[in-house]
Design a protein around this motif. Structure first.
Motif, short mmCIF file in Angstrom:
data_model
loop_
_atom_site.label_atom_id
_atom_site.label_comp_id
_atom_site.label_asym_id
_atom_site.label_seq_id
_atom_site.Cartn_x
_atom_site.Cartn_y
_atom_site.Cartn_z
N VAL A 67 0.91 -1.25 0.02
CA VAL A 67 -0.19 0.07 -0.15
C VAL A 67 0.93 1.25 0.06
O VAL A 67 0.55 2.33 -0.60
CB VAL A 67 -1.24 0.02 1.12
N SER A 68 2.01 1.07 0.64
CA SER A 68 2.58 2.27 0.73
C SER A 68 3.45 2.55 -0.58
O SER A 68 4.13 3.66 -0.83
CB SER A 68 3.90 2.24 1.79
N LYS A 69 3.53 1.78 -1.52
CA LYS A 69 4.27 1.78 -2.70
C LYS A 69 3.20 2.13 -3.92
O LYS A 69 3.61 1.97 -5.06
CB LYS A 69 4.67 0.30 -3.03
N GLY A 70 2.00 2.55 -3.64
CA GLY A 70 0.81 2.93 -4.15
C GLY A 70 0.15 1.65 -5.12
O GLY A 70 -0.58 2.04 -6.07
N ILE A 71 0.29 0.43 -4.26
CA ILE A 71 -0.51 -0.35 -4.96
C ILE A 71 -1.73 -0.72 -3.81
O ILE A 71 -1.41 -1.00 -2.84
CB ILE A 71 0.25 -1.67 -5.18
N PRO A 150 5.44 -23.59 0.90
CA PRO A 150 5.02 -22.36 1.66
C PRO A 150 4.37 -21.24 1.09
O PRO A 150 4.28 -21.05 -0.30
CB PRO A 150 6.34 -21.87 2.25
N VAL A 151 3.41 -20.60 1.49
CA VAL A 151 2.47 -19.49 0.95
C VAL A 151 3.50 -18.24 0.77
O VAL A 151 3.72 -17.66 1.93
CB VAL A 151 1.34 -19.14 1.60
N THR A 152 4.05 -17.63 -0.15
CA THR A 152 4.93 -16.52 -0.19
C THR A 152 4.19 -15.26 -0.92
O THR A 152 4.71 -14.44 -0.81
CB THR A 152 5.96 -16.96 -0.91
N GLY A 153 3.45 -15.68 -2.03
CA GLY A 153 2.71 -14.80 -2.95
C GLY A 153 3.83 -14.14 -4.11
O GLY A 153 3.76 -13.18 -4.49
N LYS A 154 4.87 -15.12 -4.16
CA LYS A 154 6.00 -14.71 -5.01
C LYS A 154 5.58 -14.38 -6.60
O LYS A 154 6.10 -13.39 -7.03
CB LYS A 154 6.86 -15.86 -5.12
N ASP A 155 4.42 -15.09 -7.07
CA ASP A 155 4.22 -14.76 -8.55
C ASP A 155 3.56 -13.02 -8.49
O ASP A 155 4.00 -12.44 -9.33
CB ASP A 155 3.01 -15.60 -8.78
N ILE A 156 2.52 -13.11 -7.64
CA ILE A 156 1.99 -11.77 -7.79
C ILE A 156 2.96 -10.57 -7.08
O ILE A 156 2.95 -9.61 -7.57
CB ILE A 156 0.70 -11.62 -6.85
N ARG A 157 3.89 -10.96 -6.18
CA ARG A 157 4.93 -10.08 -5.84
C ARG A 157 5.83 -9.76 -6.77
O ARG A 157 6.01 -8.52 -6.94
CB ARG A 157 5.59 -10.60 -4.58
N ALA A 158 6.12 -10.41 -7.80
CA ALA A 158 6.99 -10.23 -8.73
C ALA A 158 6.39 -9.50 -9.75
O ALA A 158 7.05 -8.57 -10.38
CB ALA A 158 7.54 -11.78 -9.49
N MET A 160 4.05 -7.06 -8.89
CA MET A 160 3.95 -5.94 -8.38
C MET A 160 5.25 -5.17 -8.25
O MET A 160 5.46 -3.98 -8.58
CB MET A 160 3.43 -5.93 -7.09
N ASP A 161 6.19 -6.00 -8.30
CA ASP A 161 7.73 -5.19 -7.97
C ASP A 161 8.04 -4.83 -9.39
O ASP A 161 8.54 -3.70 -9.67
CB ASP A 161 8.67 -6.36 -7.56
N ALA A 162 7.70 -5.61 -10.41
CA ALA A 162 8.02 -4.92 -11.71
C ALA A 162 7.13 -3.74 -12.17
O ALA A 162 7.99 -2.85 -12.75
CB ALA A 162 7.49 -6.17 -12.98
N LEU A 163 5.96 -3.86 -11.71
CA LEU A 163 5.21 -2.44 -12.08
C LEU A 163 5.96 -1.21 -11.20
O LEU A 163 6.19 0.01 -11.91
CB LEU A 163 3.77 -2.33 -11.53
N ASN A 166 9.04 0.12 -12.99
CA ASN A 166 8.92 0.29 -14.30
C ASN A 166 9.45 -0.81 -15.41
O ASN A 166 9.95 -0.31 -16.25
CB ASN A 166 9.29 1.74 -14.63
N ASN A 167 9.40 -1.98 -14.75
CA ASN A 167 9.91 -3.15 -15.89
C ASN A 167 8.71 -3.73 -16.25
O ASN A 167 7.69 -3.83 -15.82
CB ASN A 167 10.82 -4.28 -15.00
N PRO A 168 8.87 -4.52 -17.52
CA PRO A 168 7.70 -5.26 -17.92
C PRO A 168 7.18 -6.34 -16.83
O PRO A 168 8.07 -7.06 -16.44
CB PRO A 168 7.94 -6.02 -19.24
N VAL A 169 5.82 -6.66 -16.81
CA VAL A 169 5.52 -7.95 -16.33
C VAL A 169 5.71 -9.28 -17.07
O VAL A 169 5.26 -9.21 -18.26
CB VAL A 169 3.88 -7.97 -15.70
#
Length: 184
Positions: A67-71, A150-158, A160-163, A166-169
């Protein structure tokens, strides 16, 4: 527990607009007022699905981390509450409080929003960029109830981090899997 895959709404799709009641504060909210400045994650979830219960803590943490990163995250339940009373809006509010959701948990009584998003399962995830263009439609991660991952959220986190950077998803996305939406 039925396993249903998401329908994978085509990347590049514009987010369908909506106005739904937030079960936590009983206020009608729109996509336009809830969207994030960097991105918006729309999640179709419900109270009783074992796949959602399995990831609830990660959903709560994900919102807090980004949320603090604008998402901004938005959760929607579209299940038929007549046949699945455990997904009733009163219980959605309790579930949101119990799981420390900092995001709105909206009720799609008509199921029109789920249909507009072509949502198929709970959980089902749709990540939109700052222009509300779909850049990710897929799974949270590889974890499922009982598979020991383990539940990490790695796919969605990757994604979000790309956005954020400013990298392509990555367009290679695995569908989400869960219980089917309980249609009327």
């Amino acid at each position: 527990m039925a396993r249903t895959e998401s329908n994978m709404l085509p990347l590049g799709t514009t987010a369908p607009d909506f106005k739904l009641v937030d079960t936590v504060d009983d206020v009608t909210k729109s996509l336009q007022e809830l969207k994030g400045t960097t991105a918006t994650l729309v999640m179709f979830i419900c109270n009783h699905c074992p796949f959602v219960i399995h990831v609830n803590a990660q959903l709560s943490q994900l919102a807090k981390d980004y949320v603090s990163k604008g998402i901004n995250c938005i959760a929607i339940s579209s299940n038929d509450v007549e046949n699945y009373p455990q997904d009733h809006p009163d219980l959605m509010k309790k579930n949101a409080i119990d799981n420390d959701y900092i995001f709105p948990y909206l009720y799609d009584q008509t199921q029109d929003v789920a249909k507009a998003y072509d949502a198929a399962c709970t959980p089902d995830f749709f990540l939109f960029n700052s222009d509300l263009i779909l850049v990710y439609a897929g799974q949270l991660d590889d974890s499922r109830p009982g598979n020991g991952i383990p539940v990490t959220g790695k796919d969605i986190r990757a994604a979000m981090d790309a956005l954020i950077n400013n990298n392509p998803v990555n367009p290679n996305q695995k569908p989400s899997m869960g219980c089917n939406i309980k249609w009327k």
